[in-house]
Motif scaffolding. Sequence first.
Motif, mmCIF file in Angstrom:
data_model
loop_
_atom_site.group_PDB
_atom_site.id
_atom_site.type_symbol
_atom_site.label_atom_id
_atom_site.label_comp_id
_atom_site.label_asym_id
_atom_site.label_seq_id
_atom_site.Cartn_x
_atom_site.Cartn_y
_atom_site.Cartn_z
ATOM 1 N N UNK A 1 0.675 -1.247 -0.068
ATOM 2 C CA UNK A 1 -0.032 0.123 0.010
ATOM 3 C C UNK A 1 0.690 1.296 0.058
ATOM 4 N N UNK A 2 1.946 1.258 0.168
ATOM 5 C CA UNK A 2 2.922 2.196 0.342
ATOM 6 C C UNK A 2 3.496 2.755 -1.052
ATOM 7 N N UNK A 3 3.815 3.893 -1.450
ATOM 8 C CA UNK A 3 4.940 4.388 -2.399
ATOM 9 C C UNK A 3 5.935 4.984 -1.624
ATOM 10 N N UNK A 4 7.176 4.149 -1.941
ATOM 11 C CA UNK A 4 8.269 4.218 -1.138
ATOM 12 C C UNK A 4 9.353 4.889 -1.980
ATOM 13 N N UNK A 5 9.887 6.021 -1.356
ATOM 14 C CA UNK A 5 10.677 6.571 -2.402
ATOM 15 C C UNK A 5 12.023 7.154 -1.292
ATOM 16 N N UNK A 6 12.988 7.217 -1.877
ATOM 17 C CA UNK A 6 14.373 7.945 -1.114
ATOM 18 C C UNK A 6 14.881 8.711 -1.964
ATOM 19 N N UNK A 7 15.533 9.932 -1.066
ATOM 20 C CA UNK A 7 16.227 11.023 -1.420
ATOM 21 C C UNK A 7 17.483 11.492 -0.671
ATOM 22 N N UNK A 8 18.573 11.902 -1.356
ATOM 23 C CA UNK A 8 19.560 12.315 -0.713
ATOM 24 C C UNK A 8 19.194 13.722 0.194
#
Length: 229
Positions: A96-103
């Motif tokens: 159910x999660x839209x998972x993103x990562x950023x610096x």
Amino acid sequence: MLARNLTFAALAVAAGLSLTACNGDNGAARSGGSSPSSESSAASSTGGSGSGGSEQGGGKDTAGKSSGGQGTGGQGTDSKTGSGTGAKAGKCRTDDMDITASDSTISGDTEGSVAVTFKNGGGRDCALSGYAGIDLKTNYGNLSAKRSGQGSSPMVLKNGESVSFGISYPLNNTGGSGVKVTGLVVTPPDETKSFSLAWPGGASLPVTDGSGSPVKVFPMGSAGQGGAS
């Protein structure tokens, strides 16, 4: 003549006795007929007011005072807690999660940082608390992040809303190739299904002496609050 009078007297006495007996039987029959019905009425009246009326009424009064008046019997508290904190919301699922990562490294910091964001796209509110599981994929195998030890509070992530947390890691300023980071694996709290994505931070970590993971993960909601810096 005397014998005849005696005969009449005997007949009169017998008739009187017979009449008394009949009257007594009728009285008993009337008494017996009315007594059961009145006892039955009395019993019915007593039972109705005692067991059906006063006892049931008393039970309702007691229940009303227990749940409504006092409000500390458990149901009132549970229902208030449930509506307030997500006892009605199921846990957030990986799917159910839209998972993103950023610096999120700030220039001049001695450590690098990455912000991971969960956006709830499951169509329902869900509950989150604690720490996500974080593993960095490296050319030496997976490296698990250790928890920062900061406290965290349970939260309800509403449908369409986002929450972020931080990851900190040592910058490789040694000039050597170090440990190359090739990817990031994220597992939401209380979940077993992981999600893999690209690592947005520094390309490598400095080689350590093996005394423990140099990578730390912070609790839900920590990014943007100084938790990963």
